[in-house]
Design a protein around this motif. Sequence first.
Motif, PDB file in Angstrom:
ATOM      1  N   ILE A 139      23.110  56.292  56.061  1.00  0.00           N
ATOM      2  CA  ILE A 139      23.761  55.569  55.260  1.00  0.00           C
ATOM      3  C   ILE A 139      24.395  54.176  55.963  1.00  0.00           C
ATOM      4  N   ILE A 140      24.260  54.030  57.213  1.00  0.00           N
ATOM      5  CA  ILE A 140      24.606  53.028  57.689  1.00  0.00           C
ATOM      6  C   ILE A 140      23.530  51.740  57.318  1.00  0.00           C
ATOM      7  N   PRO A 141      24.160  50.629  56.848  1.00  0.00           N
ATOM      8  CA  PRO A 141      23.263  49.602  56.550  1.00  0.00           C
ATOM      9  C   PRO A 141      22.741  49.107  57.708  1.00  0.00           C
ATOM     10  N   PRO A 142      21.060  48.697  57.739  1.00  0.00           N
ATOM     11  CA  PRO A 142      20.737  48.020  58.816  1.00  0.00           C
ATOM     12  C   PRO A 142      21.291  46.884  59.562  1.00  0.00           C
ATOM     13  N   GLN A 143      22.186  46.066  58.235  1.00  0.00           N
ATOM     14  CA  GLN A 143      22.630  44.676  58.643  1.00  0.00           C
ATOM     15  C   GLN A 143      23.499  44.944  59.834  1.00  0.00           C
ATOM     16  N   VAL A 144      24.453  45.929  59.727  1.00  0.00           N
ATOM     17  CA  VAL A 144      25.417  46.096  60.646  1.00  0.00           C
ATOM     18  C   VAL A 144      24.891  46.265  62.316  1.00  0.00           C
ATOM     19  N   THR A 145      24.032  47.042  62.397  1.00  0.00           N
ATOM     20  CA  THR A 145      23.312  47.060  63.861  1.00  0.00           C
ATOM     21  C   THR A 145      22.543  45.900  63.966  1.00  0.00           C
ATOM     22  N   LEU A 146      22.093  45.169  63.187  1.00  0.00           N
ATOM     23  CA  LEU A 146      21.025  44.194  63.083  1.00  0.00           C
ATOM     24  C   LEU A 146      21.498  43.019  64.161  1.00  0.00           C
ATOM     25  N   ILE A 147      22.641  42.654  64.127  1.00  0.00           N
ATOM     26  CA  ILE A 147      23.100  41.479  64.910  1.00  0.00           C
ATOM     27  C   ILE A 147      23.117  41.681  66.455  1.00  0.00           C
ATOM     28  N   PRO A 148      23.596  42.700  66.827  1.00  0.00           N
ATOM     29  CA  PRO A 148      23.625  43.339  68.278  1.00  0.00           C
ATOM     30  C   PRO A 148      22.297  43.458  68.694  1.00  0.00           C
ATOM     31  N   ARG A 149      21.491  44.165  67.744  1.00  0.00           N
ATOM     32  CA  ARG A 149      20.221  44.375  68.373  1.00  0.00           C
ATOM     33  C   ARG A 149      19.551  43.156  68.506  1.00  0.00           C
ATOM     34  N   TYR A 150      19.804  42.210  67.675  1.00  0.00           N
ATOM     35  CA  TYR A 150      19.057  40.765  67.723  1.00  0.00           C
ATOM     36  C   TYR A 150      19.624  40.232  68.942  1.00  0.00           C
ATOM     37  N   LEU A 151      20.669  40.198  69.483  1.00  0.00           N
ATOM     38  CA  LEU A 151      21.306  39.579  70.579  1.00  0.00           C
ATOM     39  C   LEU A 151      20.584  40.104  71.739  1.00  0.00           C
ATOM     40  N   VAL A 152      20.826  41.551  72.056  1.00  0.00           N
ATOM     41  CA  VAL A 152      20.030  42.099  72.980  1.00  0.00           C
ATOM     42  C   VAL A 152      18.615  41.880  73.099  1.00  0.00           C
ATOM     43  N   TYR A 153      17.788  41.869  72.034  1.00  0.00           N
ATOM     44  CA  TYR A 153      16.591  41.880  72.025  1.00  0.00           C
ATOM     45  C   TYR A 153      16.177  40.184  72.636  1.00  0.00           C
ATOM     46  N   SER A 154      17.105  39.276  72.251  1.00  0.00           N
ATOM     47  CA  SER A 154      16.651  38.039  72.698  1.00  0.00           C
ATOM     48  C   SER A 154      17.025  37.930  73.978  1.00  0.00           C
ATOM     49  N   GLU A 155      17.879  38.593  74.669  1.00  0.00           N
ATOM     50  CA  GLU A 155      18.318  38.475  76.016  1.00  0.00           C
ATOM     51  C   GLU A 155      16.885  39.139  76.648  1.00  0.00           C
ATOM     52  N   LEU A 156      16.396  40.452  76.166  1.00  0.00           N
ATOM     53  CA  LEU A 156      15.449  41.004  76.986  1.00  0.00           C
ATOM     54  C   LEU A 156      13.988  40.246  76.501  1.00  0.00           C
ATOM     55  N   ASN A 157      13.921  39.353  75.737  1.00  0.00           N
ATOM     56  CA  ASN A 157      12.716  38.750  75.268  1.00  0.00           C
ATOM     57  C   ASN A 157      11.842  39.590  74.589  1.00  0.00           C
ATOM     58  N   LEU A 158      12.587  40.282  73.652  1.00  0.00           N
ATOM     59  CA  LEU A 158      11.724  41.291  72.836  1.00  0.00           C
ATOM     60  C   LEU A 158      11.520  40.644  71.385  1.00  0.00           C
ATOM     61  N   LEU A 159      12.251  39.631  71.049  1.00  0.00           N
ATOM     62  CA  LEU A 159      11.908  39.160  69.719  1.00  0.00           C
ATOM     63  C   LEU A 159      10.572  38.528  69.701  1.00  0.00           C
ATOM     64  N   GLY A 160      10.014  38.640  68.493  1.00  0.00           N
ATOM     65  CA  GLY A 160       8.539  38.596  68.313  1.00  0.00           C
ATOM     66  C   GLY A 160       7.495  39.145  68.879  1.00  0.00           C
ATOM     67  N   ASN A 161       8.213  40.716  69.238  1.00  0.00           N
ATOM     68  CA  ASN A 161       7.329  41.480  69.835  1.00  0.00           C
ATOM     69  C   ASN A 161       7.523  42.843  69.150  1.00  0.00           C
ATOM     70  N   ILE A 162       6.476  43.576  69.241  1.00  0.00           N
ATOM     71  CA  ILE A 162       6.332  44.837  68.339  1.00  0.00           C
ATOM     72  C   ILE A 162       7.343  45.865  68.847  1.00  0.00           C
ATOM     73  N   GLN A 163       7.679  45.721  70.178  1.00  0.00           N
ATOM     74  CA  GLN A 163       8.753  46.479  70.743  1.00  0.00           C
ATOM     75  C   GLN A 163      10.140  46.723  69.722  1.00  0.00           C
ATOM     76  N   ALA A 164      10.486  45.396  69.247  1.00  0.00           N
ATOM     77  CA  ALA A 164      11.755  45.221  68.280  1.00  0.00           C
ATOM     78  C   ALA A 164      11.487  46.288  67.285  1.00  0.00           C
ATOM     79  N   PHE A 165      10.437  46.935  66.724  1.00  0.00           N
ATOM     80  CA  PHE A 165      10.194  47.954  65.830  1.00  0.00           C
ATOM     81  C   PHE A 165      10.080  49.196  66.385  1.00  0.00           C
ATOM     82  N   LEU A 166       9.290  49.018  67.579  1.00  0.00           N
ATOM     83  CA  LEU A 166       8.795  50.380  68.254  1.00  0.00           C
ATOM     84  C   LEU A 166       9.842  51.153  69.177  1.00  0.00           C
TER      85      LEU A 166
END
Lengths: 316, 286
Positions: A139-166
């Motif tokens: 029941i946790i909406p993905p929007q709540v965890t989305l922003i931290p995940r986005y920031l971390v992925y962008s730090e790790l250069n994982l944006l635009g990469n399948i790892q973001a889903f995988l």
Amino acid sequence: MNQSIVRKGKSAGAKLKRWMIGVKGNDGFLIRTLIYGLLIGIGFVYIYPVIFMTSFSFKSLEDLLNPLINWIPSALYMENFKQAFQVLNFFPTLLETLYVTILPAIAQTAVAAFIGYGFARFTFRLKNFLFILVMITFIIPPQVTLIPRYLVYSELNLLGNIQAFLLPATFGQGINSAIFILIFYQFFRSIPKTLEEAALLDGAGHLRIFFTIAIPMAVPAIIISFLFSFVWYWNETYLAAIFFGDQLTTLPLELQKFAASYQRMFPAGMDESASRLNEGIRLAGTVLSILPLLVVYFIAQKWFVEGVDRSGITGE
Amino acid sequence: MRKIQLKKPSFAYFFIAPWIIGFLAFTALPLVYSLYLSFHQVSLTTEGIRTSFVSWDNFRYAFTVDGVFVGYLTVFFRELLISVPIIIVFSLLIALLLNQNIRFRGLFRTIFFLPVIIASGPVLKELQDMGVTTIPSIEEVFIYSMASNNADSFIPGILLYVLDNIIMILWYSGVQILIFLAALQKIDRQIYEAAMIDGASAWEIFWKVTLPSIFPMIVVNTIYTIVAYSIFSLNPIIEHIKAQMFELETGFGYASALSWVYFIVIGLILVLVFVMMNSQSKKRYA
């Protein structure tokens, strides 16, 4: 004589009533008609958009403008599909979509089986607490965890990469992971564990038992989880748009920007009549984007429909 | 006789470990971090993320300056209030129909489940744009024209919303139908037979036997519907959150605050529904 007519009339009436409404436990004609009527009526409302889509996607511009042509196009006009095919860049996009849906689906199914087995076959401290926690993640909406995940992925250069889903999928935090864990939990609980206990007495390790005994038995649950996971990842556009940016694309994402892509590909003004985006072309694009899912659904339809049954969500 | 210790609990943690790691890394920590961000002004610089504490400003902004957020929330709440009961009643009705002794049950189930497979955001958007999400030629029906003439008042407004979006609402009920159907098929036939021998009518049997038996599934379906509805990608609130993320003026901190407000609203709705339905079932079926 009069009486017998009355009696006859009565019994005929009763017969009629029985035929129309039915006797206990056996529906009569009227009730059957009502049931089928309702089912067909609601069923039509359900598939009306699909029929509409298919019919309109084959209509040429003349057919679209002709008020006399309603459902059946005057000819099977393929030009819409040709254009939509180009606009969606169909085959490369399809391959990319399969890439970003199948891999997370496999990872999610595998890890859900593993975790579900752990919950079903062992008793340990905090088990109930942890299991409730698993359900709460649903029941946790993905929007709540989305922003931290986005920031971390962008730090790790994982944006635009399948790892973001995988990555989340591999650790049981993918799309609706809680449901898949529940499916495997219920499945493993419903099969007797004598075989596993025998293997344990013979000295097999837990991991070996899991792979050689539990997994082969869980094939139905695996198929169901994979299919649902596949469909849900396929239809996910909100997270995909944010995490993948311009690097990766999927058919639904391409459909989302269909109009814009079309304008770029066939700029207006060159040839007025032919190069205007009309309903037929847009719906051809829609049909193309759901076609692979429809194929999967009609092949594996039984699994999808039984999946809910087998999930044991209704209690065993 | 000594019992052979078959299960070592330590192995359990081996199987659960991936989930615990994932939960901490991808759910718990992000939750805490986004709560932290919601009290900060966040800016992305070349050296990394910079945050500055702004106390409750983001939340205050959401309810005062941000002109649309509260409006979206109200609309969301109203649509939820209308749609969820309709979805539950409709899926129960369809499940009851499918549970009869009918031919082509498989075909009907296939049709009713189809939307679950194909209804992604962009597809529904296309259909909505073409006006296919409403029943054809419904404008000619008397009730519709009557409702659209008084669209501002409460009940006709609801009616209009339902009529305009009937296919969308129905398309949300695929999973729920199957859950109800599975529950209906698990009810013991002997209870029905006993009730019939006692002279209960089909109507009475439905209210006294069927409904109480599947009541837990009504709760499950209601929760499922609310969750699915609130995270669907056409929902204007989540679109708004996404838009704010990349807005220079507001940014990630404000978007985090919005997502937390939204999370709390959904959480409250779920808790309320759960408590209400539970007390209802205790009162009636205890």
